[in-house]
Write a protein that holds these residues in place. Structure first.
Motif, PDB file in Angstrom:
ATOM      1  N   TYR A  24      74.724  66.113  70.317  1.00  0.00           N
ATOM      2  CA  TYR A  24      73.238  65.561  70.157  1.00  0.00           C
ATOM      3  C   TYR A  24      73.028  64.449  70.858  1.00  0.00           C
ATOM      4  O   TYR A  24      74.063  63.465  70.996  1.00  0.00           O
ATOM      5  CB  TYR A  24      72.952  65.320  68.585  1.00  0.00           C
ATOM      6  CG  TYR A  24      72.992  66.595  67.898  1.00  0.00           C
ATOM      7  CD1 TYR A  24      71.963  67.029  67.622  1.00  0.00           C
ATOM      8  CD2 TYR A  24      74.122  66.808  67.277  1.00  0.00           C
ATOM      9  CE1 TYR A  24      71.780  68.452  66.814  1.00  0.00           C
ATOM     10  CE2 TYR A  24      74.267  67.972  66.212  1.00  0.00           C
ATOM     11  CZ  TYR A  24      72.971  68.743  66.295  1.00  0.00           C
ATOM     12  OH  TYR A  24      73.023  69.818  65.487  1.00  0.00           O
ATOM     13  N   THR A  25      71.852  64.267  71.785  1.00  0.00           N
ATOM     14  CA  THR A  25      71.356  63.098  72.285  1.00  0.00           C
ATOM     15  C   THR A  25      70.094  62.365  71.762  1.00  0.00           C
ATOM     16  O   THR A  25      69.469  63.314  71.249  1.00  0.00           O
ATOM     17  CB  THR A  25      71.457  63.207  73.843  1.00  0.00           C
ATOM     18  OG1 THR A  25      70.559  64.154  74.144  1.00  0.00           O
ATOM     19  CG2 THR A  25      72.984  63.609  74.235  1.00  0.00           C
ATOM     20  N   GLY A  26      69.772  61.307  71.996  1.00  0.00           N
ATOM     21  CA  GLY A  26      68.558  60.957  71.525  1.00  0.00           C
ATOM     22  C   GLY A  26      68.562  59.234  71.634  1.00  0.00           C
ATOM     23  O   GLY A  26      69.090  58.770  72.538  1.00  0.00           O
ATOM     24  N   PHE A  27      67.561  58.622  71.132  1.00  0.00           N
ATOM     25  CA  PHE A  27      67.290  57.438  70.903  1.00  0.00           C
ATOM     26  C   PHE A  27      66.872  56.977  69.706  1.00  0.00           C
ATOM     27  O   PHE A  27      66.400  57.778  68.806  1.00  0.00           O
ATOM     28  CB  PHE A  27      66.412  56.682  72.103  1.00  0.00           C
ATOM     29  CG  PHE A  27      65.091  57.456  72.021  1.00  0.00           C
ATOM     30  CD1 PHE A  27      64.274  56.426  71.729  1.00  0.00           C
ATOM     31  CD2 PHE A  27      64.703  58.581  72.627  1.00  0.00           C
ATOM     32  CE1 PHE A  27      62.678  56.906  71.598  1.00  0.00           C
ATOM     33  CE2 PHE A  27      63.378  58.644  72.599  1.00  0.00           C
ATOM     34  CZ  PHE A  27      62.381  58.111  72.116  1.00  0.00           C
ATOM     35  N   TYR A  28      66.854  55.515  69.355  1.00  0.00           N
ATOM     36  CA  TYR A  28      66.350  54.970  68.124  1.00  0.00           C
ATOM     37  C   TYR A  28      65.988  53.775  68.335  1.00  0.00           C
ATOM     38  O   TYR A  28      66.080  52.952  69.138  1.00  0.00           O
ATOM     39  CB  TYR A  28      67.440  55.244  67.107  1.00  0.00           C
ATOM     40  CG  TYR A  28      68.899  54.464  67.379  1.00  0.00           C
ATOM     41  CD1 TYR A  28      68.927  53.050  66.969  1.00  0.00           C
ATOM     42  CD2 TYR A  28      70.057  54.950  68.069  1.00  0.00           C
ATOM     43  CE1 TYR A  28      70.123  52.359  67.282  1.00  0.00           C
ATOM     44  CE2 TYR A  28      71.102  54.311  68.442  1.00  0.00           C
ATOM     45  CZ  TYR A  28      71.114  53.109  67.826  1.00  0.00           C
ATOM     46  OH  TYR A  28      72.228  52.437  68.013  1.00  0.00           O
ATOM     47  N   TYR A  29      65.282  53.141  67.269  1.00  0.00           N
ATOM     48  CA  TYR A  29      64.785  51.980  67.073  1.00  0.00           C
ATOM     49  C   TYR A  29      65.408  51.306  65.957  1.00  0.00           C
ATOM     50  O   TYR A  29      65.656  51.794  64.901  1.00  0.00           O
ATOM     51  CB  TYR A  29      63.042  51.854  66.978  1.00  0.00           C
ATOM     52  CG  TYR A  29      62.565  50.695  66.410  1.00  0.00           C
ATOM     53  CD1 TYR A  29      62.329  49.633  67.394  1.00  0.00           C
ATOM     54  CD2 TYR A  29      62.613  50.240  65.203  1.00  0.00           C
ATOM     55  CE1 TYR A  29      61.978  48.341  67.190  1.00  0.00           C
ATOM     56  CE2 TYR A  29      62.142  48.841  64.886  1.00  0.00           C
ATOM     57  CZ  TYR A  29      61.823  47.879  65.919  1.00  0.00           C
ATOM     58  OH  TYR A  29      61.466  46.699  65.419  1.00  0.00           O
ATOM     59  N   SER A  30      65.916  50.159  66.168  1.00  0.00           N
ATOM     60  CA  SER A  30      66.615  49.309  65.308  1.00  0.00           C
ATOM     61  C   SER A  30      65.968  47.962  64.833  1.00  0.00           C
ATOM     62  O   SER A  30      65.940  47.197  66.004  1.00  0.00           O
ATOM     63  CB  SER A  30      68.185  48.911  65.657  1.00  0.00           C
ATOM     64  OG  SER A  30      68.917  48.043  64.959  1.00  0.00           O
ATOM     65  N   ALA A  31      65.407  48.124  63.803  1.00  0.00           N
ATOM     66  CA  ALA A  31      64.608  46.605  63.438  1.00  0.00           C
ATOM     67  C   ALA A  31      65.413  45.292  63.652  1.00  0.00           C
ATOM     68  O   ALA A  31      64.987  44.358  63.954  1.00  0.00           O
ATOM     69  CB  ALA A  31      63.783  46.956  62.278  1.00  0.00           C
ATOM     70  N   SER A  32      66.670  45.455  63.080  1.00  0.00           N
ATOM     71  CA  SER A  32      67.696  44.141  63.070  1.00  0.00           C
ATOM     72  C   SER A  32      67.924  44.139  64.612  1.00  0.00           C
ATOM     73  O   SER A  32      68.493  42.978  64.827  1.00  0.00           O
ATOM     74  CB  SER A  32      68.660  44.571  62.428  1.00  0.00           C
ATOM     75  OG  SER A  32      69.630  45.745  62.732  1.00  0.00           O
ATOM     76  N   GLY A  33      67.978  45.082  65.408  1.00  0.00           N
ATOM     77  CA  GLY A  33      68.411  44.863  66.820  1.00  0.00           C
ATOM     78  C   GLY A  33      69.682  45.208  67.025  1.00  0.00           C
ATOM     79  O   GLY A  33      70.515  44.940  68.132  1.00  0.00           O
ATOM     80  N   ASP A  34      70.601  45.551  65.894  1.00  0.00           N
ATOM     81  CA  ASP A  34      71.953  45.825  65.914  1.00  0.00           C
ATOM     82  C   ASP A  34      72.105  47.320  66.145  1.00  0.00           C
ATOM     83  O   ASP A  34      71.276  48.250  65.789  1.00  0.00           O
ATOM     84  CB  ASP A  34      72.505  45.581  64.638  1.00  0.00           C
ATOM     85  CG  ASP A  34      72.635  44.062  64.237  1.00  0.00           C
ATOM     86  OD1 ASP A  34      72.871  43.402  65.048  1.00  0.00           O
ATOM     87  OD2 ASP A  34      72.442  43.795  62.872  1.00  0.00           O
ATOM     88  N   PRO A  35      73.286  47.904  66.778  1.00  0.00           N
ATOM     89  CA  PRO A  35      73.474  49.135  66.925  1.00  0.00           C
ATOM     90  C   PRO A  35      73.714  49.979  65.533  1.00  0.00           C
ATOM     91  O   PRO A  35      74.550  49.367  64.824  1.00  0.00           O
ATOM     92  CB  PRO A  35      74.584  49.269  67.892  1.00  0.00           C
ATOM     93  CG  PRO A  35      75.384  48.037  67.676  1.00  0.00           C
ATOM     94  CD  PRO A  35      74.275  46.923  67.508  1.00  0.00           C
ATOM     95  N   LEU A  36      73.267  51.277  65.512  1.00  0.00           N
ATOM     96  CA  LEU A  36      73.294  51.869  64.238  1.00  0.00           C
ATOM     97  C   LEU A  36      73.932  53.248  64.548  1.00  0.00           C
ATOM     98  O   LEU A  36      73.800  53.815  65.733  1.00  0.00           O
ATOM     99  CB  LEU A  36      72.034  52.050  63.869  1.00  0.00           C
ATOM    100  CG  LEU A  36      71.238  50.926  63.101  1.00  0.00           C
ATOM    101  CD1 LEU A  36      70.041  50.898  62.472  1.00  0.00           C
ATOM    102  CD2 LEU A  36      72.265  50.044  61.931  1.00  0.00           C
TER     103      LEU A  36
END
Length: 145
Positions: free
Chosen positions: A90-102
């Motif tokens: 699976y590939t994609g992207f995400y938004y992290s409100a904290s700015g940390d990798p999740l």
């Protein structure tokens, strides 16, 4: 000779059809370009999703499946998956409100630094994830399991 011709043709047809059904994964460079170009729209969308705490039917972005993990401050945009068993990707992207990798689906694996990103590998199996920052708060990822 003729008894091998029909099975050979069938095998070629099945393989050819299989190649047509392979999804076109969002490449890392393609996702980076999309996120960079559409950043204002994506920031507005991620903010609205996190504020609502869920993804409503009218909230969409291209062909991505969007999921919200409000307790993690994460909005995930999942591209098509492909593979069988332990080779599923699976590939994609995400938004992290904290700015940390999740991690995938809002998980918080123990990442280790790897090149320009972070990697997690399941010590008990062959699952792994790699994530890399695109721009502050936005990350590309690839997950195999």
């Amino acid at each position: 000779m003729k008894r091998f011709l029909v099975p050979g043709i069938l095998i070629c047809a099945v393989l050819g059809l299989g190649l047509l059904l392979i999804p076109d994964w969002p490449s890392q460079s393609g996702v980076t370009r999309q996120v960079t170009e559409d950043l204002p729209q994506l920031e507005e969308l991620a903010g609205a999703i996190l504020e609502a705490g869920e993804v409503s039917p009218e909230m969409s972005y291209k062909d991505y499946d969007i999921s919200c993990y409000p307790e993690k401050g994460m909005v995930e945009f999942l591209g098509p998956g492909w593979g069988l068993g332990s080779s599923t990707r699976y590939t994609g992207f995400y938004y992290s409100a904290s700015g940390d990798p999740l991690g995938f689906q809002g998980s918080q694996p123990t990442f280790t630094r790897d090149g320009e990103g972070w990697r997690w590998k399941d010590p008990a199996g062959d699952n792994w994830e790699y994530t890399q920052e695109i721009t502050p708060n936005w990350y590309w990822f690839e997950m195999h399991f």
